[in-house]
Design a protein around this motif. Structure first.
Motif, PDB file in Angstrom:
ATOM      1  N   UNK A 191       8.833  15.133  -7.853  1.00  0.00           N
ATOM      2  CA  UNK A 191       8.007  15.646  -8.785  1.00  0.00           C
ATOM      3  C   UNK A 191       6.797  15.135  -9.414  1.00  0.00           C
ATOM      4  N   UNK A 192       6.696  14.003  -9.854  1.00  0.00           N
ATOM      5  CA  UNK A 192       5.758  13.215 -10.257  1.00  0.00           C
ATOM      6  C   UNK A 192       4.488  13.226  -9.394  1.00  0.00           C
ATOM      7  N   UNK A 193       4.422  13.192  -8.230  1.00  0.00           N
ATOM      8  CA  UNK A 193       3.426  13.203  -7.452  1.00  0.00           C
ATOM      9  C   UNK A 193       2.753  14.641  -7.777  1.00  0.00           C
ATOM     10  N   UNK A 208       0.892  -1.268  -0.088  1.00  0.00           N
ATOM     11  CA  UNK A 208       0.029  -0.090   0.043  1.00  0.00           C
ATOM     12  C   UNK A 208       0.818   1.057  -0.108  1.00  0.00           C
ATOM     13  N   UNK A 209       2.218   1.019   0.026  1.00  0.00           N
ATOM     14  CA  UNK A 209       2.905   2.393   0.077  1.00  0.00           C
ATOM     15  C   UNK A 209       3.913   2.464  -1.198  1.00  0.00           C
ATOM     16  N   UNK A 210       3.481   1.819  -2.289  1.00  0.00           N
ATOM     17  CA  UNK A 210       4.338   1.751  -3.568  1.00  0.00           C
ATOM     18  C   UNK A 210       3.936   3.102  -4.242  1.00  0.00           C
ATOM     19  N   UNK A 211       4.703   3.874  -4.474  1.00  0.00           N
ATOM     20  CA  UNK A 211       4.345   5.057  -4.952  1.00  0.00           C
ATOM     21  C   UNK A 211       4.313   5.116  -6.597  1.00  0.00           C
ATOM     22  N   UNK A 212       5.051   4.502  -7.204  1.00  0.00           N
ATOM     23  CA  UNK A 212       5.023   4.232  -8.565  1.00  0.00           C
ATOM     24  C   UNK A 212       3.529   3.617  -8.954  1.00  0.00           C
ATOM     25  N   UNK A 213       2.887   2.725  -8.156  1.00  0.00           N
ATOM     26  CA  UNK A 213       1.587   2.186  -8.346  1.00  0.00           C
ATOM     27  C   UNK A 213       0.555   3.347  -8.440  1.00  0.00           C
ATOM     28  N   UNK A 214       0.465   4.134  -7.208  1.00  0.00           N
ATOM     29  CA  UNK A 214      -0.035   5.263  -7.300  1.00  0.00           C
ATOM     30  C   UNK A 214      -0.350   6.397  -8.367  1.00  0.00           C
ATOM     31  N   UNK A 225      -7.360  12.440  -8.211  1.00  0.00           N
ATOM     32  CA  UNK A 225      -6.800  13.277  -7.191  1.00  0.00           C
ATOM     33  C   UNK A 225      -6.480  12.492  -6.041  1.00  0.00           C
ATOM     34  N   UNK A 226      -7.527  11.688  -5.660  1.00  0.00           N
ATOM     35  CA  UNK A 226      -7.307  10.712  -4.510  1.00  0.00           C
ATOM     36  C   UNK A 226      -5.817   9.760  -4.758  1.00  0.00           C
ATOM     37  N   UNK A 227      -5.824   9.270  -5.803  1.00  0.00           N
ATOM     38  CA  UNK A 227      -4.801   8.397  -5.823  1.00  0.00           C
ATOM     39  C   UNK A 227      -3.285   9.293  -5.936  1.00  0.00           C
ATOM     40  N   UNK A 228      -3.309  10.542  -6.395  1.00  0.00           N
ATOM     41  CA  UNK A 228      -2.092  11.177  -6.460  1.00  0.00           C
ATOM     42  C   UNK A 228      -1.916  11.963  -5.352  1.00  0.00           C
ATOM     43  N   UNK A 229      -2.904  12.177  -4.565  1.00  0.00           N
ATOM     44  CA  UNK A 229      -2.854  12.690  -3.154  1.00  0.00           C
ATOM     45  C   UNK A 229      -2.003  11.739  -2.246  1.00  0.00           C
ATOM     46  N   UNK A 230      -2.678  10.435  -2.324  1.00  0.00           N
ATOM     47  CA  UNK A 230      -1.811   9.554  -1.482  1.00  0.00           C
ATOM     48  C   UNK A 230      -0.324   9.204  -2.014  1.00  0.00           C
ATOM     49  N   UNK A 236       1.600  11.588  -3.001  1.00  0.00           N
ATOM     50  CA  UNK A 236       2.079  12.852  -2.600  1.00  0.00           C
ATOM     51  C   UNK A 236       2.334  12.683  -1.046  1.00  0.00           C
ATOM     52  N   UNK A 237       1.486  12.037  -0.387  1.00  0.00           N
ATOM     53  CA  UNK A 237       1.469  12.058   1.226  1.00  0.00           C
ATOM     54  C   UNK A 237       2.834  11.019   1.361  1.00  0.00           C
ATOM     55  N   UNK A 238       3.163  10.081   0.654  1.00  0.00           N
ATOM     56  CA  UNK A 238       4.205   9.004   0.852  1.00  0.00           C
ATOM     57  C   UNK A 238       5.312   9.569   0.378  1.00  0.00           C
TER      58      UNK A 238
END
Length: 561
Positions: free
Chosen positions: A435-437, A399-405, A422-427, A429-431
């Protein structure tokens, strides 16, 4: 009396021997046999507690711990908790009754009766299968890490060792609860351990739980404590840097406790990952290249070098180092989903992307990277629904894999679902605030549209990366959609991005699009500045998109020569 003493010794020797055999089976991962033997072991030692030493080898307490460890390794987590709790109850009974002295040296006798090889094997396996006392005592001055509680020379030392034992058992119970997805209960147990009884690895595990529960401040505190006591816990070092602790502070904490001969490469490691977390990719690249000289041909370093080249827009060098990393360690998966992104976006290489996705999946289906690579391939084939299913699988695994979000948000945006994006990208961003977030979040906000939120996010990215042309471009793209002086400010932002990086052809394209939009509103609007910008950028970056855009500009201005 002699007969009774012989019977006692035989019982202790028998229990110690069975403990050794259970450990051996568990170490060899023969868990079914180990668990069955463990159940007999607990029954045998439980029926003869008066004849056995209270703690250490040959004790009933040791049998309970060995059996619980085997059950946890076998996957019978709830059952393991039951026996860990029985071990805690037994330990507390021993502490209350003051029975922490070994009776007549029976434990030592039982060790020798099993043979020297048996004793050595038992000790080697004790950290994972059996009493954690050695681990608890290894940090005490003058201890060799193998002594049992029963060897304590005074009551205070024995009491302290028993307290360490309870802390270790509580740690194991907490890890069981975490595995059962009850993180709150796991955290409650870990927090109940007295701070002076927590080993560094306990603090690092507490930090992991805090992070997963979104508790940033206590995460930093626990990580600091863990790193200070265990400077070689490199994943903890990375986590501390990602949260935003300065590389200098982390380096000081790591190098103060490290061996002198390790300080140079550890310092390189901290500076490289610190620069990476701050999106200072040129500095990070230099540090990783230096680290590669100090510790050559390591997959983790080579893959990071590739990642930095990718961020800096040098796709050929990125591919070179990704494949160097694969050649060095073909079964390693870290960052290999980024290679999939590179093959899709920069090389448009369907065959190699297909091979990579299949190869990663064949290596390990329980890691997120193969599923992200497979999702990227499906997206490449214009099959977004299957791609989204694969991304969901990746996030289920981690659940913390940034590339997947990032990929999930991009897919949802392409499917005209900007709110979900927005929900996926904010997740993401929070991790990790890379730049990509920021880019994904801005794109999603603009699609809703929520221009003010997009502008705030873009400005935050620019604050983090003031010298990154991509961040300046991001602000410009949002300004281009704001009323009033927005377009004028956007034009300046695009020009600034090109000044920072003449190869940033996206800024040139955005500059040209801005002029074309104004030309459509006013046919007399001069397109020559845009033509000059595109022509200058072509000299630095030979993207096909630049030639197409130059043609659009000539067509709009009526220049067909």
């Amino acid at each position: 009396l002699r007969v009774r003493g012989a019977a006692m010794a035989t019982t202790v020797a028998q229990v110690a021997h069975l403990q050794h055999e259970a450990r051996e089976l568990a170490q060899d991962e023969v868990y079914d046999s180990a668990a069955l033997l463990g159940s007999f072991l607990v029954g045998l030692s439980g029926s003869a507690t008066e004849a056995l030493p209270p703690v250490g080898e040959g004790s009933h307490l040791e049998s309970l711990i060995i059996f619980a460890d085997i059950l946890r390794a076998k996957g019978e987590t709830r059952r393991a908790v039951t026996y860990y709790k029985k071990a805690v109850s037994e330990q507390r009974s021993i502490a209350t009754s003051g029975r922490s002295a070994v009776k007549g040296g029976a434990s030592k006798g039982s060790s020798s009766s099993s043979g020297s090889a048996s004793s050595a094997a038992g000790r080697n396996g004790a950290r994972r299968f059996g009493s954690p006392v050695a681990a608890a005592q290894s940090s005490e001055p003058g201890r060799d890490g193998h002594a049992s509680i029963g060897e304590a020379k005074d009551q205070d030392t024995g009491s302290r060792a028993l307290s360490n034992l309870e802390a270790e058992l509580t740690f194991r119970i907490a890890r069981c609860y975490a595995k059962l997805k009850d993180k709150q209960q796991a955290l409650k147990l870990l927090e109940s351990i007295e701070p002076d009884l927590r080993r560094p690895t306990m603090s690092l595990y507490i930090a992991q739980l805090y992070s997963e529960l979104g508790m940033d401040r206590p995460t930093v505190s626990a990580l600091r404590i863990g790193i200070q006591g265990s400077p070689y816990a490199l994943a903890g070092v990375q986590a501390l840097l990602r949260i935003g602790v300065s590389p200098n502070e982390v380096s000081q904490a790591v190098c103060s406790d490290a061996r002198a001969e390790d300080i140079e490469w550890l310092s390189n490691f901290v500076q490289a990952h610190g620069a990476c977390s701050l999106s200072q990719h040129k500095t990070a690249l230099d540090s990783f290249l230096q680290l590669n000289k100090r510790v050559p041909q390591q997959h983790s370093v080579l893959a990071r070098i590739a990642e930095q080249y990718m961020e800096l827009g040098d796709e050929n060098s990125a591919a070179k180092y990704f494949y160097k990393a694969r050649a060095e360690d073909p079964k390693a998966l870290d960052l290999m989903d980024k290679l999939a992104v590179l093959l899709r976006d920069s090389f448009n290489d369907r065959p190699r992307l297909n091979f990579l996705a299949r190869d990663l999946m064949a290596i390990d289906e329980t890691r997120p990277e193969p599923w992200v690579a497979a999702a990227i391939f499906c997206d490449y084939k214009n099959d977004p629904m299957v791609a989204l299913q694969f991304v969901s699988k990746a996030l289920e695994l981690d659940p913390t894999h940034v590339q997947a979000y990032h990929l999930k948000g991009a897919l949802q945006l392409a499917m005209n679902q900007p709110e979900l994006s927005v929900s996926a990208m904010y997740k993401a961003y929070s991790i990790r605030r890379d730049f990509h977030s920021y880019q994904g979040l801005v794109n999603a906000y603009l699609a809703i549209p929520k221009v003010s939120e997009a502008l705030r996010t873009a400005k935050e990215a620019l604050q983090l990366m003031p010298k990154d042309a991509r961040a300046v471009l991001l602000v410009g793209r949002v300004l281009a959609q704001t009323p009033g002086e927005g377009r004028k400010k956007a034009s300046k932002a695009f020009a600034k991005a090109l000044k920072l990086d003449p190869n940033c052809f996206e800024a040139a394209l955005a500059f040209a699009d801005l002029y074309l939009a104004q030309h459509n509103s006013d046919p007399n609007f001069d397109l020559q500045p845009a033509v000059q910008v595109i022509a200058q950028t072509i000299a630095h970056a030979g993207s096909e998109a630049l030639f197409v855009k130059l043609g659009d500009l000539f067509t709009a201005s009526g220049d067909f020569d």
